[in-house]
Design a protein around this motif. Structure first.
Motif, PDB file in Angstrom:
ATOM      1  N   MET A   1       0.851  -1.175   0.000  1.00 30.92           N
ATOM      2  CA  MET A   1       0.000   0.000   0.000  1.00 30.92           C
ATOM      3  C   MET A   1       0.896   1.237   0.000  1.00 30.92           C
ATOM      4  N   GLU A   2       0.426   2.279  -0.628  1.00 31.59           N
ATOM      5  CA  GLU A   2       1.180   3.521  -0.732  1.00 31.59           C
ATOM      6  C   GLU A   2       0.356   4.650  -0.135  1.00 31.59           C
ATOM      7  N   LEU A   3       0.999   5.498   0.660  1.00 30.97           N
ATOM      8  CA  LEU A   3       0.340   6.631   1.287  1.00 30.97           C
ATOM      9  C   LEU A   3       1.078   7.888   0.869  1.00 30.97           C
TER      10      LEU A   3
ATOM     11  N   GLU B   1       9.017   2.929   4.774  1.00 32.51           N
ATOM     12  CA  GLU B   1      10.010   3.493   3.860  1.00 32.51           C
ATOM     13  C   GLU B   1       9.573   4.922   3.539  1.00 32.51           C
ATOM     14  N   ILE B   2      10.513   5.845   3.606  1.00 30.97           N
ATOM     15  CA  ILE B   2      10.196   7.253   3.361  1.00 30.97           C
ATOM     16  C   ILE B   2      10.830   7.672   2.041  1.00 30.97           C
TER      17      ILE B   2
END
Length: 65
Positions: free
Chosen positions: A1-3, A26-27
């Protein structure tokens, strides 16, 4: 999932970054630059030269001649 977070205030960013790190996320930072820096430099130099009186005036009716 990506935010994706948009319009994060500078003061809130370190808090969000440390929270994400502590949760093991992960940033990925992406800073959009809408204009080419060389283009911006040319425009600013042109504006400055006009202020210094180095521009050329052309009458509107002579523009298409």
């Amino acid at each position: 999932m990506e935010l994706i977070l948009k319009n994060v205030k500078k003061k809130d960013y370190p808090v969000l970054k440390s929270l994400a790190k502590s949760l093991g996320f992960e940033i990925e930072e992406k800073i959009d630059k809408p204009y080419n820096p060389e283009f911006v430099k040319e425009i600013l130099e042109a504006e400055q030269s006009i202020k210094e009186g180095k521009g050329i005036r052309i009458k509107l009716e002579d523009l298409w001649k």
